[in-house]
Design a protein around this motif. Structure first.
Motif, short mmCIF file in Angstrom:
data_model
loop_
_atom_site.label_atom_id
_atom_site.label_comp_id
_atom_site.label_asym_id
_atom_site.label_seq_id
_atom_site.Cartn_x
_atom_site.Cartn_y
_atom_site.Cartn_z
N ALA A 96 25.91 78.69 78.01
CA ALA A 96 26.95 79.51 77.40
C ALA A 96 28.30 78.92 77.80
CB ALA A 96 26.83 80.96 77.84
N LEU A 97 28.83 78.03 76.97
CA LEU A 97 30.10 77.37 77.27
C LEU A 97 31.12 77.69 76.19
CD1 LEU A 97 28.82 73.83 78.37
CD2 LEU A 97 29.60 75.69 79.84
N PRO A 98 32.39 77.81 76.58
CA PRO A 98 33.41 78.12 75.57
C PRO A 98 33.88 76.89 74.81
CG PRO A 98 34.41 78.02 77.75
CD PRO A 98 32.93 77.79 77.94
N VAL A 99 34.21 77.10 73.53
CA VAL A 99 34.92 76.12 72.72
C VAL A 99 36.37 76.57 72.70
CG1 VAL A 99 35.16 75.11 70.43
CG2 VAL A 99 32.88 75.62 71.33
N SER A 100 37.29 75.66 73.02
CA SER A 100 38.67 76.06 73.28
C SER A 100 39.30 76.83 72.13
CB SER A 100 39.51 74.82 73.60
OG SER A 100 39.01 74.15 74.72
N GLU A 101 39.12 76.34 70.90
CA GLU A 101 39.75 77.02 69.75
C GLU A 101 39.00 76.71 68.48
OE1 GLU A 101 44.29 77.38 68.90
OE2 GLU A 101 43.56 75.73 67.65
N VAL A 102 38.72 77.73 67.68
CA VAL A 102 38.09 77.58 66.37
C VAL A 102 38.99 78.24 65.34
CG1 VAL A 102 36.10 78.11 64.93
CG2 VAL A 102 35.75 77.53 67.34
N THR A 103 39.32 77.50 64.29
CA THR A 103 40.18 78.01 63.22
C THR A 103 39.35 78.16 61.95
OG1 THR A 103 42.13 76.93 64.17
CG2 THR A 103 42.24 77.57 61.85
N THR A 104 39.44 79.32 61.34
CA THR A 104 38.68 79.62 60.12
C THR A 104 39.62 80.08 59.03
OG1 THR A 104 36.78 80.33 61.46
CG2 THR A 104 36.78 80.95 59.15
#
Length: 761
Positions: free
Chosen positions: A609-617
């Motif tokens: 369970a690791l975070p992705v810094s930023e996702v834009t949709t």
């Protein structure tokens, strides 16, 4: 005596109070259409969502009414959402317990971003993630369902960041008179892949009794579903020299989802899924107050004991390759869901609702053998405790909600206010052991892990009718979250943590005409990590026997800014709408799984369970609903959506920046047509389309039409209904008429035929 009927939602959030007119013309029209089509007569009705009438106004919404449900092959509640815009439920087969849901930029493995309610009781499973985090869909039956509503995005202060994708509200029938219903469905699926060519069959039975005794309403039901699935997993190896192919036969040479050459040598065989659901729903009008009680008890069993080994040696005897891939699996799960509610008037024109619900896993045990019973190594491997026993204990949740609202604040009918408070407690405990499936003995621990989270929230939603053409809505939600009582068999106990945050909401609407609404909504949403993401630690990293799960107790909450611009127009007996949306979510929690090969050549996985810094949709949705097209009797529902979900920043692995976020197709579209034939028959047909996507953050899985892929699909469905009288209804239908083979990692169902009958007394 004024009667107050409270439901989870009427799918629009419209308030039906004396002298009150809904501010959203589209929502009001949908309400009128739903009632006129179902012949309901509602006098003074106070809907629970009156307390948050803005919820479905400031949020894009979609209504699935009873007539729409009759036009589809409706065997489990997930089917109700099949034609909803920009939404997917990954139900791999009828009775699948892993029917995860994805909405807009929240993919199907981010189930903690979707909230699902039945008559106000949550059935979302915000304890686990990925396929294990599926809502408990089987706690509600199609036979009791009246309508379903989908809300898109976290634009109302009523909902937490667990609505980043959206909210699904299911409303069941409220008894008005004595009725007994009996419904039965038989279904049969074709499957022909690799060396398996079989037909898998199942059935569903629903029986209910409902009645009204003056101020008391009673609804009791029993639902049984029994089905055999198509094989869900195909066994393969990318080591083309793993065995002597001149001496061994039966394998299929193909590729894997990353287009690497692979040998396919078996599959998991059918999964036998059986569910028994017992439910009671009571309502009592105590003067102006309404008391509610719900109880649902479910017994579920999954059995997978007929794995298929395709390999044979030169003598025609089975050649066992892949070790524990051919294990048998059996799971028994008993669950209990209870809910209590009280609703009614407060001082002046204020109304309130208080609701308590509790979900408890009474029993959840899974046994996996070390090998297939037909494998000569079966006894030796079990004696070495190479099987697995997994148990859930002290797992469930408690949720308490209180809401109060008025649509005439300080006596001003242009101002409205809703306020509320929320408390939840989630508990998860997982114990896994090495196991001897022959003797039933447990061996060494594979990890005992779990923990507890608590959330306290206060929220308010204010609305002001600035003028007949302008409307303003402001909301604010404050949450304080903590995680404690954590433990793990492979790590020291984690220290308690707490996080706090405010989530402001804003919405402004302009009504250029009485039948057009233009609305801009914006919101911040915080989605706190769940117990599994934080604390589950199963298996030892140095031992590849079986799957590994590694949680991260330091995960920050997902922090999203969501925007939506909608244009809605009411048509004659219909509506058309366009939504443009833009979301940016920081610290996106994504559970990534990597397949590894164990020493015995079996497939294992490592999940983190690791975070992705930023996702834009960003994207757009077009929705058309027209009942009686061009003066005919043809009902049309059509929607098409475009979604571009991109990893816009990632600190841990910059190489995946600008990649497409997994499991979110760019294009989705649905079409549902329905037309009567004479007075007694109705024919309907539907199309469901989705473009392909990726399953991996590195976007390396470019293969198609093979196990592990995220395929494009076009499913064509049909149904013919015959209603010879008010008390009888029959139907025949086919889903996936062209028998298209497509994968959502696992294979989607093949051509499936249905035969249904319904009787009402």
């Amino acid at each position: 005596m004024k009667r107050f009927f409270f439901t989870a939602s009427l799918c629009t959030g419209v308030s039906i109070l004396p002298g009150i007119v809904a501010s959203n013309a589209f929502a009001q029209s949908q309400t009128e259409q739903a009632r006129s089509r179902q012949g309901n007569v509602i006098e003074e009705v106070v809907i629970l969502e009156t307390l948050f009438a803005d919820t479905a106004d400031i949020s894009p919404s979609f209504l699935i009414d009873e007539k729409t449900l009759e036009a589809i092959n409706f065997t489990t509640i997930e089917d109700a959402l099949a034609y909803a815009p920009n939404l997917v439920v990954r139900r791999r087969f009828i009775g699948d317990p892993n029917g995860v849901v994805g909405i807009r930029g929240s993919n199907m493995f981010q189930g903690t971003r979707t909230s699902v309610y039945v008559d106000g009781m949550p059935i979302h499973y915000h304890l686990q993630t990925r396929f294990s985090g599926s809502p408990r869909w089987s706690l509600v039956s199609p036979g009791e369902t009246e309508r379903v509503e989908v809300l898109y995005g976290p634009f109302s202060a009523e909902y937490s960041g667990n609505a980043m994708g959206g909210v699904v509200n299911v409303q069941t029938r409220t008894p008005e008179e004595r009725k007994v219903r009996i419904e039965g469905t038989l279904f049969s699926q074709e499957y022909d892949q690799l060396a398996t060519d079989e037909r898998f069959n199942g059935g569903n039975l629903f029986v209910s009794y409902e009645d009204r005794f003056d101020d008391l309403t009673v609804f009791a039901s029993y639902n049984r579903l029994d089905n055999s699935s198509q094989p869900q997993t195909q066994f393969r190896t990318t080591d083309l020299e793993a065995f002597d192919r001149d001496a061994i036969s039966g394998e299929t040479l193909s590729v894997d989802e990353r287009n690497r050459p692979a040998l396919y040598y078996g599959d998991s065989g059918p999964e036998q899924a059986t569910t028994d659901l017992f439910k009671v729903k009571l309502g009592y009008a105590l003067g102006e107050f309404d008391l509610r009680a719900n109880i649902a008890y479910e017994q579920r069993e999954r059995d997978q004991s007929d794995t298929n080994n395709f390999l044979t040696d030169a003598d025609g005897q089975p050649f066992w390759f892949g070790g524990s891939n051919f294990q048998s699996r059996n799971q028994e799960r008993d669950s209990l869901l209870v809910g209590l509610g009280l609703s009614g008037p407060l001082a002046g024109d204020w109304v309130f609702d208080a609701h308590y619900s509790r979900f408890e896993i009474l029993k959840d045990e899974e046994v996996r053998t070390a090998r297939s019973p037909d494998d000569p190594d079966f006894e030796a491997q079990n004696a070495a405790f190479r099987g697995r026993f997994t148990e859930f204990d002290d797992t469930g949740w408690e949720i308490l909600n209180f809401k109060a609202g008025t649509e005439s604040l300080f006596g001003n009918p242009d101002m409205r206010l809703s306020v509320g408070a929320h408390y939840d407690n989630y508990r998860l405990e997982i114990s896994a052991f090495n196991f001897n499936a022959i003797t039933g003995e447990t061996g060494s621990s594979r990890g005992i892990s779990g923990g507890e989270t608590n959330t306290l929230a206060a929220f308010a939603q204010y609305g002001y009718r600035i003028s007949p053409r302008w409307d303003l809505a402001l909301g604010l939600r404050y949450e304080t979250w903590e995680a404690d009582e954590t433990f793990s068999g492979t790590r020291p106990p984690s220290e308690s943590r707490d996080e706090q945050g405010f989530s402001p909401k804003f919405s402004i609407a302009y009504f250029p005409t009485d039948d057009i609404t233009i609305r801009y909504s914006a919101a911040r949403a915080l989605r706190f990590a769940i117990v599994e993401e934080l604390f589950r630690n199963e298996g030892a990293i140095g031992n590849l026997a079986g799957s590994q799960f590694v949680g991260d107790p330091t995960l920050k909450p997902e922090d999203g800014i969501h925007q939506n611009l909608s244009i809605e127009k009411i048509l004659s007996n219909g509506s058309v709408s366009l939504n443009l949306f833009y979301d940016v979510v920081d610290d996106t929690i994504f559970n990534s799984s990597t397949t590894v090969v164990a020493p015995d050549n079996s497939q294992a996985s490592l999940t983190t369970a690791l975070p992705v810094s930023e996702v834009t949709t960003q994207g757009a949705e077009f929705v058309l609903q027209q009942f009686g097209l061009l003066g005919t009797q043809l009902d049309v529902q059509f929607n098409v959506s475009y979604t571009d979900a991109t990893i816009s920043e990632n600190v841990f692995d910059p190489s995946i920046t600008d990649n497409q976020f997994p499991r979110i197709p760019e294009w989705r579209s649905n079409l549902l047509l329905s037309h009567p034939i004479g007075q007694e028959m109705t024919i309907s047909g539907g199309l469901r389309y989705a473009s392909n996507s990726f399953g991996r953050l590195d976007n390396a899985d470019t293969g198609s039409e093979i196990f592990g892929a995220q395929d494009e699909f076009l499913f064509i469905n049909s149904k013919l209904s015959w209603q010879p009288s008010d008390s009888m209804r029959f139907g025949v239908g086919i889903d996936n008429i062209l028998d298209e083979q497509a994968f959502v990692f696992h294979p989607w169902p093949g051509r499936t035929a249905y035969l249904e009958s319904k009787f009402e007394f």
